[in-house]
Design a protein around this motif. Structure first.
Motif, short mmCIF file in Angstrom:
data_model
loop_
_atom_site.label_atom_id
_atom_site.label_comp_id
_atom_site.label_asym_id
_atom_site.label_seq_id
_atom_site.Cartn_x
_atom_site.Cartn_y
_atom_site.Cartn_z
N VAL A 177 -10.54 1.83 0.12
CA VAL A 177 -10.86 2.62 1.31
C VAL A 177 -10.05 3.91 1.32
O VAL A 177 -8.85 3.88 1.05
CB VAL A 177 -10.55 1.78 2.58
N LEU A 194 0.52 12.81 16.08
CA LEU A 194 0.82 13.97 15.23
C LEU A 194 0.76 15.27 16.01
O LEU A 194 1.36 16.26 15.63
CB LEU A 194 -0.18 14.02 14.07
N GLY A 224 -8.02 5.78 2.73
CA GLY A 224 -7.12 5.91 3.86
C GLY A 224 -6.37 7.24 3.89
O GLY A 224 -6.30 7.89 4.93
N SER A 225 -5.86 7.66 2.72
CA SER A 225 -5.02 8.85 2.74
C SER A 225 -5.86 10.10 3.01
O SER A 225 -5.40 11.02 3.67
CB SER A 225 -4.27 8.99 1.42
N VAL A 279 -5.57 18.15 13.68
CA VAL A 279 -4.53 18.32 14.69
C VAL A 279 -3.81 19.65 14.52
O VAL A 279 -3.46 20.32 15.49
CB VAL A 279 -3.54 17.14 14.60
N MET A 328 -7.48 13.99 9.47
CA MET A 328 -7.03 13.92 10.85
C MET A 328 -5.86 14.87 11.10
O MET A 328 -5.82 15.58 12.10
CB MET A 328 -6.58 12.48 11.11
N ARG A 329 -4.91 14.89 10.17
CA ARG A 329 -3.72 15.73 10.36
C ARG A 329 -4.09 17.20 10.39
O ARG A 329 -3.57 17.97 11.20
CB ARG A 329 -2.72 15.46 9.24
N ILE A 337 -12.11 -4.88 -1.48
CA ILE A 337 -12.62 -3.55 -1.11
C ILE A 337 -11.53 -2.71 -0.45
O ILE A 337 -11.48 -1.50 -0.62
CB ILE A 337 -13.83 -3.72 -0.15
N ILE A 338 -10.65 -3.39 0.30
CA ILE A 338 -9.69 -2.65 1.14
C ILE A 338 -8.86 -1.60 0.38
O ILE A 338 -8.74 -0.48 0.86
CB ILE A 338 -8.75 -3.65 1.85
N PRO A 339 -8.30 -1.92 -0.81
CA PRO A 339 -7.49 -0.88 -1.47
C PRO A 339 -8.28 0.38 -1.81
O PRO A 339 -7.69 1.44 -1.98
CB PRO A 339 -7.01 -1.57 -2.75
N PHE A 341 0.82 -1.21 0.00
CA PHE A 341 0.00 0.00 0.00
C PHE A 341 0.85 1.26 0.00
O PHE A 341 0.44 2.28 -0.54
CB PHE A 341 -0.95 0.00 1.19
N MET A 386 -3.20 0.37 7.15
CA MET A 386 -4.14 -0.32 6.27
C MET A 386 -4.60 -1.68 6.80
O MET A 386 -5.77 -2.02 6.71
CB MET A 386 -3.53 -0.47 4.88
N TYR A 435 -6.64 10.21 6.63
CA TYR A 435 -5.42 10.59 7.36
C TYR A 435 -5.18 12.09 7.26
O TYR A 435 -4.89 12.76 8.25
CB TYR A 435 -4.24 9.82 6.78
N ASN A 436 -5.33 12.63 6.04
CA ASN A 436 -5.10 14.07 5.87
C ASN A 436 -6.11 14.89 6.67
O ASN A 436 -5.76 15.93 7.22
CB ASN A 436 -5.19 14.44 4.39
N ILE A 482 0.06 5.87 6.46
CA ILE A 482 -1.12 5.41 5.72
C ILE A 482 -0.98 3.94 5.34
O ILE A 482 -1.89 3.13 5.51
CB ILE A 482 -1.34 6.27 4.46
#
Lengths: 251, 155
Positions: free
Chosen positions: B90, A249, B92-93, B103, B99-100, B86-88, A133, A204, B96-97, A200
């Motif tokens: 999702v 973070l 994620g990035s 913060v 969330m960042r 399905i997982i790929p 990933f 996963m 994550y962004n 990231i």
């Protein structure tokens, strides 16, 4: 309709409830569990049986004048091999290739065993998935060892904390904190390049993919109780991961 | 974009997820193929039209269709095949962004990413739903045809 003797009926009920319990504990969709149990019941001449499955318990009523049975479902653990095996046994029972007694014996056999891959292999798989990933999400080749190691460690920590505490969200939170800390440390020490893609890639393996698919499919089939509860679980898992990363973070 | 590399990586990733979810051993390869087809479709749609939401919908749709076909062939539950594919997809990035940025107290940016992540999750769900409905219609049609062939007529 053929008359079913008392003993045989009890055996049939035990068999259906065991099948439902094993499937539900191993991560099958609610509607599939109901469907399987009703099909098995019809194959045993219980034409007007009713079945109500939630993630916490299964109720099964063989007919209007017979007592209803109930089983409670405790922990859930994703083990799709067990789902496939129970499914195969129920198919054979419905097709008449197995007698009720044989089917019940096979179900007990499945219930006793776990078909999980060994933990080291699962950790290795998590590490490989993290590394894959990292590249798929646009990371650099230099970061691959970090994603590999950190992804494996994160998955291992989640499994260990889960065994110790039995609280899923806490385990995922701790795992996410560990992943974030390690990734930031790797970059801080000058070896890693981009903490974002490392994090990231490494989180996963913790993503609740099974819960999302199950929630969607259950909602579509009209099982709102289990659909919503699985959706809530998926959301809370995602939130736990996010909170763990956010804490790291923010320093 | 490096096609063979991405194909290989997504195959490997989906297979690895198959191990994590403990799918039956003989389906590991097909599970990897499901993940690969979903990811490649998602990537090519994304590169052609530059819309992550539609691309995710297309990817999830393909994953579910392939998973349904494999489930019929192997006579196994459909989730075994769809779950790793399905997982790929999702987001994620984006999550994550979001969330960042929260913060870092940059809430406007965070909301932007969070809404995108939410829309993409919705797109995954819609892709699964559409594929399911279409496959069910198709299977029903097929069953009716075989019934007719065998001489059963339904009122």
């Amino acid at each position: 309709m053929a008359e079913i003797s008392e003993v045989r009926r009890e055996l049939a009920l035990d068999c259906f409830l065991l099948a439902g319990k094993v499937m539900m504990e191993s991560g099958a969709e609610t509607y599939r569990v109901e469907d399987t149990m009703i099909r098995m019941a019809v194959s045993q001449n219980m034409m007007d049986s009713h079945c109500f499955v939630t993630p916490a318990g299964i109720m099964f009523s063989p007919s209007n004048d017979l007592p209803t049975r109930f089983v409670r479902i405790h922990g859930r653990r994703t083990d799709l091999e067990r789902v496939a095996r129970v499914n195969a046994v129920s198919r054979r029972l419905v097709a008449g290739q197995l007698t009720l007694q044989q089917a019940y014996e096979e179900m007990t056999e499945i219930e006793k065993n776990h078909y999980l891959f060994p933990l080291w292999l699962q950790v290795l798989a998590a590490a490989v998935a993290s590394a894959c990933f990292l590249i798929l999400m646009g990371g650099g080749w230099a970061d691959i060892p970090f994603a590999f190691v950190i992804g494996g460690i994160g998955f291992y920590i989640v499994e260990m904390v889960l065994i110790k505490t039995r609280v899923k969200f806490f385990a995922e939170f701790i795992g996410a904190v560990a992943i974030g800390t390690l990734a930031v440390l790797a970059v801080y020490s000058g070896f890693g390049n981009d903490p974002d893609t490392i994090i990231i890639g490494s989180v996963m393996p913790l993503v609740p993919g099974l819960l999302i698919t199950n929630a969607v499919r259950d909602m579509m089939a009209g099982h709102f109780v289990s659909g919503l509860s699985m959706g809530a679980e998926a959301f809370l898992t995602a939130f736990a991961i996010g909170a763990g990363i956010a804490i790291v973070l923010s320093f | 974009m490096n096609w063979p590399l991405e194909a290989f990586l997504s195959f490997l990733a989906a297979g690895a997820f198959g191990i994590i979810f403990n799918i039956p051993r003989k389906t590991l390869i097909s599970c990897g193929l499901v993940g690969m087809s979903g990811w490649l479709f998602y990537r090519s749609y994304f590169l052609l039209f530059d819309d992550p939401i539609q691309a995710t919908f297309a990817g999830a749709f393909i994953v579910a269709i392939v998973a349904h076909i494999l489930a019929k062939t192997f006579k196994m539950p459909m989730i075994i095949f769809s779950v790793a594919g399905i997982i790929p997809l999702v987001p994620g990035s984006r999550a994550y962004n979001a969330m960042r940025n929260i913060v870092e107290n940059d809430y406007m940016e965070a909301v932007d990413f969070a809404v995108q992540a939410l829309m993409i999750s919705g797109a995954i769900a819609m892709g699964l739903v559409f594929a399911e409905v279409i496959m069910q219609l198709y299977f029903k049609y097929q069953a009716k045809r075989t019934q007719k062939k065998m001489g059963f007529t339904q009122e």
